[in-house]
Design a protein around this motif. Structure first.
Motif, PDB file in Angstrom:
ATOM      1  N   ALA A   3      49.336  33.547  51.075  1.00 50.37           N
ATOM      2  CA  ALA A   3      49.339  33.571  49.605  1.00 50.37           C
ATOM      3  C   ALA A   3      48.406  34.655  49.072  1.00 50.37           C
ATOM      4  CB  ALA A   3      48.940  32.204  49.066  1.00 50.37           C
ATOM      5  N   LEU A   4      47.247  34.836  49.715  1.00 48.15           N
ATOM      6  CA  LEU A   4      46.320  35.877  49.275  1.00 48.15           C
ATOM      7  C   LEU A   4      46.900  37.273  49.473  1.00 48.15           C
ATOM      8  CD1 LEU A   4      42.888  34.514  50.509  1.00 48.15           C
ATOM      9  CD2 LEU A   4      43.496  35.081  48.170  1.00 48.15           C
ATOM     10  N   MET A   5      47.713  37.447  50.475  1.00 49.91           N
ATOM     11  CA  MET A   5      48.319  38.757  50.702  1.00 49.91           C
ATOM     12  C   MET A   5      49.493  39.017  49.764  1.00 49.91           C
ATOM     13  SD  MET A   5      48.196  39.335  54.810  1.00 49.91           S
ATOM     14  CE  MET A   5      49.141  37.890  55.229  1.00 49.91           C
ATOM     15  N   VAL A   6      50.137  37.968  49.270  1.00 48.29           N
ATOM     16  CA  VAL A   6      51.354  38.113  48.471  1.00 48.29           C
ATOM     17  C   VAL A   6      51.084  38.155  46.967  1.00 48.29           C
ATOM     18  CG1 VAL A   6      53.526  36.944  47.880  1.00 48.29           C
ATOM     19  CG2 VAL A   6      52.821  37.134  50.253  1.00 48.29           C
ATOM     20  N   ILE A   7      50.086  37.421  46.480  1.00 48.40           N
ATOM     21  CA  ILE A   7      49.911  37.307  45.026  1.00 48.40           C
ATOM     22  C   ILE A   7      49.636  38.620  44.301  1.00 48.40           C
ATOM     23  CG2 ILE A   7      49.286  34.866  45.014  1.00 48.40           C
ATOM     24  CD1 ILE A   7      46.374  35.766  44.557  1.00 48.40           C
ATOM     25  N   PRO A   8      48.980  39.614  44.903  1.00 49.42           N
ATOM     26  CA  PRO A   8      48.780  40.860  44.136  1.00 49.42           C
ATOM     27  C   PRO A   8      50.079  41.584  43.789  1.00 49.42           C
ATOM     28  CG  PRO A   8      47.205  40.765  45.921  1.00 49.42           C
ATOM     29  CD  PRO A   8      48.166  39.640  46.128  1.00 49.42           C
ATOM     30  N   TYR A   9      51.143  41.315  44.534  1.00 54.50           N
ATOM     31  CA  TYR A   9      52.433  41.943  44.231  1.00 54.50           C
ATOM     32  C   TYR A   9      53.088  41.352  42.986  1.00 54.50           C
ATOM     33  CZ  TYR A   9      52.258  44.152  48.786  1.00 54.50           C
ATOM     34  OH  TYR A   9      51.870  44.907  49.855  1.00 54.50           O
ATOM     35  N   PHE A  10      52.752  40.119  42.645  1.00 53.03           N
ATOM     36  CA  PHE A  10      53.440  39.434  41.560  1.00 53.03           C
ATOM     37  C   PHE A  10      52.618  39.292  40.281  1.00 53.03           C
ATOM     38  CE2 PHE A  10      55.447  37.803  45.447  1.00 53.03           C
ATOM     39  CZ  PHE A  10      56.742  38.230  45.205  1.00 53.03           C
ATOM     40  N   LEU A  11      51.314  39.501  40.345  1.00 55.11           N
ATOM     41  CA  LEU A  11      50.474  39.327  39.169  1.00 55.11           C
ATOM     42  C   LEU A  11      50.021  40.679  38.634  1.00 55.11           C
ATOM     43  CD1 LEU A  11      48.211  36.347  40.261  1.00 55.11           C
ATOM     44  CD2 LEU A  11      50.226  36.290  38.835  1.00 55.11           C
ATOM     45  N   SER A  12      50.168  40.868  37.345  1.00 54.55           N
ATOM     46  CA  SER A  12      49.725  42.113  36.724  1.00 54.55           C
ATOM     47  C   SER A  12      48.519  41.899  35.808  1.00 54.55           C
ATOM     48  CB  SER A  12      50.866  42.734  35.924  1.00 54.55           C
ATOM     49  OG  SER A  12      51.272  41.851  34.910  1.00 54.55           O
ATOM     50  N   ASN A  13      48.074  40.667  35.673  1.00 55.01           N
ATOM     51  CA  ASN A  13      46.905  40.343  34.867  1.00 55.01           C
ATOM     52  C   ASN A  13      45.696  40.268  35.793  1.00 55.01           C
ATOM     53  OD1 ASN A  13      45.005  39.368  33.122  1.00 55.01           O
ATOM     54  ND2 ASN A  13      46.205  37.598  32.456  1.00 55.01           N
ATOM     55  N   ALA A  14      44.685  41.095  35.552  1.00 57.35           N
ATOM     56  CA  ALA A  14      43.538  41.186  36.447  1.00 57.35           C
ATOM     57  C   ALA A  14      42.722  39.893  36.466  1.00 57.35           C
ATOM     58  CB  ALA A  14      42.658  42.357  36.051  1.00 57.35           C
ATOM     59  N   VAL A  15      42.534  39.278  35.324  1.00 53.49           N
ATOM     60  CA  VAL A  15      41.735  38.051  35.259  1.00 53.49           C
ATOM     61  C   VAL A  15      42.424  36.934  36.027  1.00 53.49           C
ATOM     62  CG1 VAL A  15      40.775  36.309  33.712  1.00 53.49           C
ATOM     63  CG2 VAL A  15      40.702  38.717  33.073  1.00 53.49           C
ATOM     64  N   LEU A  16      43.716  36.784  35.835  1.00 53.64           N
ATOM     65  CA  LEU A  16      44.461  35.761  36.557  1.00 53.64           C
ATOM     66  C   LEU A  16      44.457  36.019  38.058  1.00 53.64           C
ATOM     67  CD1 LEU A  16      46.237  33.241  36.323  1.00 53.64           C
ATOM     68  CD2 LEU A  16      48.201  34.767  36.078  1.00 53.64           C
ATOM     69  N   LEU A  17      44.541  37.287  38.437  1.00 60.00           N
ATOM     70  CA  LEU A  17      44.503  37.647  39.854  1.00 60.00           C
ATOM     71  C   LEU A  17      43.153  37.278  40.469  1.00 60.00           C
ATOM     72  CD1 LEU A  17      45.782  38.997  42.327  1.00 60.00           C
ATOM     73  CD2 LEU A  17      44.951  41.171  41.449  1.00 60.00           C
ATOM     74  N   PHE A  18      42.055  37.571  39.778  1.00 62.25           N
ATOM     75  CA  PHE A  18      40.735  37.224  40.293  1.00 62.25           C
ATOM     76  C   PHE A  18      40.551  35.716  40.393  1.00 62.25           C
ATOM     77  CE2 PHE A  18      39.454  41.580  39.160  1.00 62.25           C
ATOM     78  CZ  PHE A  18      38.783  41.909  40.320  1.00 62.25           C
TER      79      PHE A  18
END
Length: 67
Positions: free
Chosen positions: A37-52
């Motif tokens: 999940a940690l490797m995949v989520i940066p591909y789908f999220l464009s909001n930096a706060v939500l990604l962090f």
């Protein structure tokens, strides 16, 4: 794509690879799933706060929940 999203993706991807390797070696499903999940989520999220927030939650999850 902003610099913060790119750097967070690299950071969480590296932590994810570590969790995947650990999960495969120890045959532990929670670190393995968390690592993928940690490797995949940066591909789908464009909001930096939500990604962090989501990345930190997934990175801490195997430490908090011990199966």
């Amino acid at each position: 794509m902003s610099t913060s999203i790119l750097l967070a993706g690299v950071l969480f991807g590296a932590v994810g690879v570590g969790y995947v390797l650990y999960g495969r070696k120890q045959r532990a499903p929670l670190p393995l799933v968390s690592g993928v999940a940690l490797m995949v989520i940066p591909y789908f999220l464009s909001n930096a706060v939500l990604l962090f927030v989501l990345g930190i939650a997934l990175a801490v999850l195997p430490w908090v929940v011990r199966l």
